[in-house]
Enzyme design. Structure first.
Site, PDB file in Angstrom:
ATOM      1  N   ARG A   1      11.616  -1.526  10.618  1.00  0.00           N
ATOM      2  CA  ARG A   1      10.389  -1.284  11.394  1.00  0.00           C
ATOM      3  C   ARG A   1      10.235  -2.356  12.460  1.00  0.00           C
ATOM      4  NH1 ARG A   1       5.005   0.107   8.035  1.00  0.00           N
ATOM      5  NH2 ARG A   1       4.130  -0.985   9.813  1.00  0.00           N
TER       6      ARG A   1
ATOM      7  N   ARG B   1      10.787  -6.459   4.602  1.00  0.00           N
ATOM      8  CA  ARG B   1      10.684  -5.035   4.944  1.00  0.00           C
ATOM      9  C   ARG B   1      11.376  -4.757   6.281  1.00  0.00           C
ATOM     10  NH1 ARG B   1       4.849  -2.239   4.789  1.00  0.00           N
ATOM     11  NH2 ARG B   1       4.562  -3.191   6.822  1.00  0.00           N
TER      12      ARG B   1
ATOM     13  N   ARG C   1      -0.776  -8.923  13.397  1.00  0.00           N
ATOM     14  CA  ARG C   1      -1.240  -7.956  12.398  1.00  0.00           C
ATOM     15  C   ARG C   1      -2.068  -8.648  11.321  1.00  0.00           C
ATOM     16  NH1 ARG C   1       3.828  -5.255  10.483  1.00  0.00           N
ATOM     17  NH2 ARG C   1       2.513  -3.784   9.403  1.00  0.00           N
TER      18      ARG C   1
ATOM     19  N   LYS D   1       0.828  -1.221   0.000  1.00  0.00           N
ATOM     20  CA  LYS D   1       0.000   0.000   0.000  1.00  0.00           C
ATOM     21  C   LYS D   1       0.857   1.264   0.000  1.00  0.00           C
ATOM     22  CE  LYS D   1      -2.441  -0.844   3.766  1.00  0.00           C
ATOM     23  NZ  LYS D   1      -1.947  -2.203   4.171  1.00  0.00           N
TER      24      LYS D   1
ATOM     25  N   ARG E   1      -9.525   0.830   8.993  1.00  0.00           N
ATOM     26  CA  ARG E   1      -9.069  -0.532   9.275  1.00  0.00           C
ATOM     27  C   ARG E   1     -10.076  -1.277  10.121  1.00  0.00           C
ATOM     28  NH1 ARG E   1      -3.115   0.583   8.928  1.00  0.00           N
ATOM     29  NH2 ARG E   1      -1.950  -1.332   9.278  1.00  0.00           N
TER      30      ARG E   1
HETATM   31  P1  AMP Z   1       0.797   0.732   9.004  1.00  0.00           P
HETATM   32  O1  AMP Z   1       2.009   1.578   8.768  1.00  0.00           O
HETATM   33  O2  AMP Z   1      -0.374   1.212   8.211  1.00  0.00           O
HETATM   34  O3  AMP Z   1       1.050  -0.737   8.839  1.00  0.00           O
HETATM   35  O4  AMP Z   1       0.385   0.943  10.553  1.00  0.00           O
HETATM   36  C1  AMP Z   1       1.259   0.599  11.612  1.00  0.00           C
HETATM   37  C2  AMP Z   1       0.455   0.417  12.892  1.00  0.00           C
HETATM   38  O5  AMP Z   1      -0.216   1.648  13.218  1.00  0.00           O
HETATM   39  C3  AMP Z   1      -0.662  -0.631  12.834  1.00  0.00           C
HETATM   40  O6  AMP Z   1      -0.198  -1.943  13.088  1.00  0.00           O
HETATM   41  C4  AMP Z   1      -1.599  -0.138  13.929  1.00  0.00           C
HETATM   42  O7  AMP Z   1      -1.098  -0.458  15.215  1.00  0.00           O
HETATM   43  C5  AMP Z   1      -1.506   1.380  13.761  1.00  0.00           C
HETATM   44  N1  AMP Z   1      -2.537   1.880  12.803  1.00  0.00           N
HETATM   45  C6  AMP Z   1      -2.315   2.428  11.580  1.00  0.00           C
HETATM   46  N2  AMP Z   1      -3.467   2.773  10.989  1.00  0.00           N
HETATM   47  C7  AMP Z   1      -4.455   2.427  11.857  1.00  0.00           C
HETATM   48  C8  AMP Z   1      -5.873   2.498  11.830  1.00  0.00           C
HETATM   49  N3  AMP Z   1      -6.534   2.995  10.747  1.00  0.00           N
HETATM   50  N4  AMP Z   1      -6.549   2.066  12.915  1.00  0.00           N
HETATM   51  C9  AMP Z   1      -5.919   1.584  13.994  1.00  0.00           C
HETATM   52  N5  AMP Z   1      -4.597   1.440  14.087  1.00  0.00           N
HETATM   53  C10 AMP Z   1      -3.853   1.861  13.028  1.00  0.00           C
END
Ligand code: AMP
Length: 190
Positions: free
Chosen positions: A136, A130, A148, A16, A91
């Site tokens: 990360r 990654r 996740r 994404k 999400r």
């Molecule tokens: P990402 O970079 O999008 O994979 O997000 C990293 C982490 O941020 C996720 O594993 C969640 O803990 C938190 N996070 C990101 N976006 C959301 C969302 N829309 N709702 C809840 N938690 C989020």
């Protein structure tokens, strides 16, 4: 403007973030990544950062009300009038509902939910890679990765059932090179 209010959807590791960067360059719209926003707050040790860290480090969703409040603030900025690309939001079904309400109050609605699909085994491979490249923390621990994936299946995937009847879900095959996947996405906007 219509046609550029977009959600980029898909499991962790679907690509994404990478595809979002290419798509915002093409469409000249802001990229809104809730994951990046949370990482910024954690890095800068803000109050919000301190609240959300316990969730992100475990691969759990930050509570809906916290996430929705942050997005609501972001949508007040004038740049979103040109359209926007959400990456990693919504999400959960309550977040999808919250987004619809926020948009409706400004007279907007969503045009496309671009759903990038990849098989589970591929998710694991990509997250492990990654972790090495970007460092990360939430990509490095197999238990967190599993969390996740489980969270995606139980809480995020139902968003597709919420959006499908609206006729705005565009399914994209996410396996292939970055350019191959992007050329599939690009076709939606031609
Ligand atoms: P990402 O970079 O999008 O994979 O997000 C990293 C982490 O941020 C996720 O594993 C969640 O803990 C938190 N996070 C990101 N976006 C959301 C969302 N829309 N709702 C809840 N938690 C989020």
């Amino acid at each position: 403007m219509t046609g550029k209010n977009i959600v980029l959807f898909g499991p962790p590791g679907a690509g994404k973030g990478t595809q979002a960067k290419k798509l915002v360059d093409l469409l000249h719209i802001p990229h809104i990544s809730t994951g990046e926003m949370f990482r910024y707050h954690i890095k800068n040790n803000t109050e919000l950062g301190q609240t959300v860290q316990q969730y992100t480090t475990q691969g759990k969703l930050v509570p809906d009300e916290v996430t929705i409040a942050m997005v609501k603030e972001r949508l007040k900025q004038p740049d979103v009038k040109a359209g926007f690309l959400f990456d990693g939001f919504p999400r959960s079904v309550p977040q999808a509902n919250g987004l619809d309400k926020m948009l409706a109050t400004s007279g907007f609605s969503l045009d496309h939910v671009v759903n990038i699909a990849i098989p589970d085994a591929e998710i694991r491979n990509r997250l492990a890679k990654r972790a090495q490249i970007e460092g990360r923390a939430d990509d490095a621990d197999p238990k967190v990765i599993q969390n996740r994936i489980d969270t995606y299946k139980s809480q995020s995937e139902p968003c597709l059932t919420y959006y499908r009847p609206k006729g705005i879900v565009r399914d994209i095959e996410g396996v292939g090179t970055i350019d191959e996947v992007f050329s599939r996405i690009e076709k939606i906007f031609k």
